[in-house]
Enzyme design. Structure first.
Site, PDB file in Angstrom:
ATOM      1  N   ARG A 224     -15.229  12.081   7.195  1.00 37.70           N
ATOM      2  CA  ARG A 224     -14.010  12.776   7.655  1.00 37.70           C
ATOM      3  C   ARG A 224     -13.619  13.879   6.692  1.00 37.70           C
ATOM      4  NH1 ARG A 224     -10.063   8.252   7.590  1.00 37.70           N
ATOM      5  NH2 ARG A 224      -8.532   9.825   8.101  1.00 37.70           N
TER       6      ARG A 224
ATOM      7  N   LYS B  88      -8.802  -1.867   5.155  1.00 39.89           N
ATOM      8  CA  LYS B  88      -9.062  -2.293   3.771  1.00 39.89           C
ATOM      9  C   LYS B  88      -8.026  -3.317   3.338  1.00 39.89           C
ATOM     10  CE  LYS B  88      -9.052   2.023   2.497  1.00 39.89           C
ATOM     11  NZ  LYS B  88      -9.368   3.409   2.592  1.00 39.89           N
TER      12      LYS B  88
ATOM     13  N   SER C 111      -8.174   3.372   8.716  1.00 43.18           N
ATOM     14  CA  SER C 111      -8.780   3.443   7.386  1.00 43.18           C
ATOM     15  C   SER C 111      -7.960   2.647   6.360  1.00 43.18           C
ATOM     16  CB  SER C 111      -8.871   4.920   6.983  1.00 43.18           C
ATOM     17  OG  SER C 111      -9.183   5.055   5.634  1.00 43.18           O
TER      18      SER C 111
ATOM     19  N   HIS D 144       0.854  -1.194   0.000  1.00 40.92           N
ATOM     20  CA  HIS D 144       0.000   0.000   0.000  1.00 40.92           C
ATOM     21  C   HIS D 144       0.886   1.239   0.000  1.00 40.92           C
ATOM     22  CE1 HIS D 144      -3.307   2.719   0.768  1.00 40.92           C
ATOM     23  NE2 HIS D 144      -2.485   3.353   1.595  1.00 40.92           N
TER      24      HIS D 144
ATOM     25  N   ASP E  94     -15.489   1.987   6.555  1.00 42.83           N
ATOM     26  CA  ASP E  94     -14.479   2.960   6.110  1.00 42.83           C
ATOM     27  C   ASP E  94     -15.015   3.828   4.981  1.00 42.83           C
ATOM     28  OD1 ASP E  94     -11.760   4.091   5.969  1.00 42.83           O
ATOM     29  OD2 ASP E  94     -11.891   3.284   3.944  1.00 42.83           O
TER      30      ASP E  94
HETATM   31  N1  URA Z   1      -6.069   6.871   2.585  1.00 35.54           N
HETATM   32  C1  URA Z   1      -7.053   6.148   3.165  1.00 35.54           C
HETATM   33  O1  URA Z   1      -7.487   5.126   2.640  1.00 35.54           O
HETATM   34  N2  URA Z   1      -7.552   6.592   4.331  1.00 35.54           N
HETATM   35  C2  URA Z   1      -7.115   7.708   4.948  1.00 35.54           C
HETATM   36  O2  URA Z   1      -7.602   8.032   6.009  1.00 35.54           O
HETATM   37  C3  URA Z   1      -6.082   8.441   4.330  1.00 35.54           C
HETATM   38  C4  URA Z   1      -5.575   8.004   3.139  1.00 35.54           C
END
Ligand code: URA
Length: 465
Positions: free
Chosen positions: A196, A215, A211, A110, A189
């Site tokens: 957010r 995932k 977050s 990621h 999320d």
């Molecule tokens: N990327 C995400 O998936 N979540 C966040 O909170 C910030 C960047």
């Protein structure tokens, strides 16, 4: 030619392959009591966090109460244990990808995102060619940073909306599938990130950690490598912030029994020599053919090698790097890319003929006014220019123009004559070309003096293992 019989996976050909969400008992206290505790800097219990997230996911806790809790977390933070419970609760708010039918080590990467960051397109096929299964769920671009899905969708026919079952079939056939988030994966999320965004609670380390990790961990992987970027073109401008985020994410992943490491990398100049969508696909293919730019290859190979080491497919970073290089030199990684594109319904002719992707109506040089050494290429200014050309989006619901962007960007340390291109600008009639040129004008700094050789400085700041 593919490495086994291929063809795209027909939509919905197999039943869903996922593990259903856990059933969580509802909160035994009113939600405002949980908000009150966090407002008063107290530590929330596992039950309170799980109950709150379950209630928010099923709609029994409204947006305004979730927004209040997010702000309390933003202001007062969370302990490491609270962050881990929040991550787990968000991960289990939806289905988990059932990867039990995959036989090879399952790993992913990621990145917190940057300008010209096309690493996933190159890393996935190399990792697959080196013996990993890569179930990669990626995102779209927002603001100045691009998104992997937008890049793949520049390839005619490439489907990013495979079902979980289709994705597993693709991985079984070629080792790698890069798709978008399905509605059933981490729905808490999806809701919370949108909230957010409009309540000024994005830049919070526990909320970002939960977050991102919820995932990635819902993908059913054994190992995860994080590319945490810092610098002008990154989400985290300061090294200390990047270190904090990296160490939080690594610890949360480990507490959930995953092998996780983080590579902290600089993002001050664009990665590689292109930024946009189709132009980045083309550059990624060049990388897989062994002709990638040095900076992009350094980051890509370091991250892929880390995946091989974590997965115990290689016993040292040096051995892992040699395996990655061999996968490129032999053509095996390019073959994986071709096969993955085919299985996703994309046109594999793109590998030898980039003109199968729609081209921009005008491709013009952005020329240097004076001769000089390039001392800086500001990633943020390039990102803003590419955004106004139309390659990115300012609102999640907007579309993107896959054809526009910049290519052949010069790099710091290079010399240009007056009138020589600093980059090529790919534009369409809807592009705000004048504004884009203003940004590009700000992006390049030139000097009469040759810069100290910073071009050879590594982009890798440190690795948290
Ligand atoms: N990327 C995400 O998936 N979540 C966040 O909170 C910030 C960047």
């Amino acid at each position: 030619m593919s490495d086994s019989s291929s063809g795209s996976v027909p939509p919905h050909s197999v039943p869903p392959l996922s593990i259903p969400p856990l059933s969580i008992p509802p909160l035994s206290i009113p939600p405002q009591w949980v908000i009150e505790k966090k407002r008063d800097k107290e530590v929330l219990s596992e039950e309170e966090i799980r109950g709150f997230i379950a209630g928010y996911t099923d709609g029994s806790i409204p947006d305004y109460q979730m927004a209040a809790l997010a702000m309390a977390i933003y202001l007062n933070g969370m302990t490491f244990e609270e962050t881990a419970f929040l991550t787990d609760a968000m991960m289990r708010s939806g289905e988990l990808l059932d990867t039990s039918s995959l036989t090879r080590p399952k790993a992913d990467k990621h990145s917190t995102g940057g300008i010209g960051d096309k690493v996933s397109l190159v890393l996935g096929p190399i990792a697959a060619a080196c013996g990993l299964d890569v179930p990669m769920i990626s995102g779209r671009g927002l603001g100045i940073t691009g998104g992997t899905l937008d890049k793949f969708e520049a390839i005619p026919g490439y489907r990013t909306d495979l079902s979980e079952a289709e994705m597993i079939k693709v991985i079984q056939a070629c080792g790698c599938s890069i798709v978008g988030q399905t509605r059933s994966l981490a729905p808490a999320d999806k809701k919370l990130y949108g909230l957010r965004d409009v309540t000024a609670t994005v830049p919070s380390i526990p909320l970002i950690t939960a977050s991102i990790m919820c995932k990635k961990l819902a993908e059913g992987i054994d190992s995860l490598v994080l590319d945490v970027k810092w610098g002008r073109g990154a989400f985290m401008k300061e090294l200390d912030q990047a270190r904090d985020l990296a160490s939080n994410m690594v610890q949360v992943g480990r507490s959930m029994d995953k092998k996780v490491s983080a590579v902290i990398t600089r993002m001050d100049q664009p990665l590689g020599r292109s930024a946009g969508n189709a132009v980045e696909v083309q550059e990624s293919i060049d990388c897989l053919k062994g002709n990638g730019p040095e900076d992009l290859m350094e980051v890509t190979l370091a991250l892929t090698a880390e995946m091989l080491v974590l997965s115990e497919v290689a016993d040292s970073p040096e051995a892992a790097l040699a395996q990655c290089q061999a996968a490129i030199d032999s053509g095996a990684a390019l073959e994986k890319f071709r096969h993955m594109v085919e299985l996703h319904g994309g046109n594999p002719a793109v590998i030898d003929d980039p003109t199968v992707m729609t081209a921009a109506q005008s491709i013009e040089p952005f020329a240097a006014r004076n001769a000089g050494y390039v001392t800086d290429v500001d990633a943020e200014a390039i990102g803003r220019g590419v955004l106004v050309l139309g390659a990115g989006r300012t609102r999640a619901e907007d579309g993107v123009d896959h054809a526009v962007g910049v290519s052949q960007l010069v790099k710091a340390g290079e010399f240009v004559e007056a009138g020589q291109p600093l980059c090529l600008v790919h534009a369409n009639p809807a592009s705000q070309l004048e504004e884009a040129h203003d940004w590009f004008g700000k992006a390049f700094s030139l000097s009469d003096e040759a810069p100290e050789s910073n071009a050879s400085l590594s982009l890798i700041t440190e690795t948290l293992r």
